[in-house]
Design a protein around this motif. Structure first.
Motif, short mmCIF file in Angstrom:
data_model
loop_
_atom_site.label_atom_id
_atom_site.label_comp_id
_atom_site.label_asym_id
_atom_site.label_seq_id
_atom_site.Cartn_x
_atom_site.Cartn_y
_atom_site.Cartn_z
N SER A 171 5.09 -4.92 -4.59
CA SER A 171 4.18 -6.03 -4.87
C SER A 171 2.79 -5.62 -4.47
O SER A 171 2.61 -4.79 -3.55
N TYR A 172 1.77 -6.22 -5.14
CA TYR A 172 0.38 -5.88 -4.90
C TYR A 172 -0.48 -7.14 -4.91
O TYR A 172 -0.21 -8.09 -5.66
N ASP A 226 -3.68 -9.04 -6.18
CA ASP A 226 -4.25 -8.97 -7.53
C ASP A 226 -5.41 -7.99 -7.64
O ASP A 226 -5.58 -7.32 -8.66
N SER A 227 -6.20 -7.89 -6.60
CA SER A 227 -7.42 -7.08 -6.67
C SER A 227 -7.15 -5.58 -6.78
O SER A 227 -8.06 -4.82 -7.11
N LYS A 249 -4.07 -4.38 -8.33
CA LYS A 249 -3.07 -4.14 -9.37
C LYS A 249 -3.64 -3.23 -10.45
O LYS A 249 -4.77 -3.42 -10.90
#
Length: 121
Positions: free
Chosen positions: A59-60, A62-63, A65
């Motif tokens: 998982s990441y 959003d900034s 990804k």
């Protein structure tokens, strides 16, 4: 004794790449989730990315990804963060953290000392 030792930080120009490593010891590495967390100058901690024990889930934030990739080598007890297309706003101290479970949703019990990443021209 659990130890997490980050390396690979440095100064890089915008658009450049770095690969961070986190060498772990003192626990059964393959049984626990791991995360990268960063702290920019004058700001609080920001969770960046996580990977489950069996590498089945990642998982990441959003900034990052599409620019960052988390991975782990359970044979080498090492966590990685490949960072591409770096931006000045990625400047921070990056920490690796050991989760208390095979995932990462229940928090962390050990942290590394951090490695500085500076993105600047």
């Amino acid at each position: 004794e659990v130890q997490l030792v980050e390396s690979g930080g440095g100064l890089v120009q915008p658009g450049g790449s770095l690969r961070l490593s986190c060498a772990a010891s003192g626990f059964t590495f393959s049984s626990y989730g791991l995360s990268w967390v960063r702290q920019a100058p004058g700001k609080g901690l920001e969770w960046v990315s996580a990977i489950s024990s069996g590498v089945t889930s990642t998982s990441y934030v959003d900034s990052v990804k599409g620019r960052f990739t988390i991975s782990r080598d359970n044979a080498k007890n090492t966590l990685y963060l490949q960072m591409n297309s770096l931006k000045p706003e990625d400047t921070a101290v990056y920490y690796c953290a050991k989760a208390v479970e095979s995932g990462w949703g229940r928090g962390y019990d050990y942290w590394g000392q951090g490695t500085q990443v500076t993105v600047s021209s």
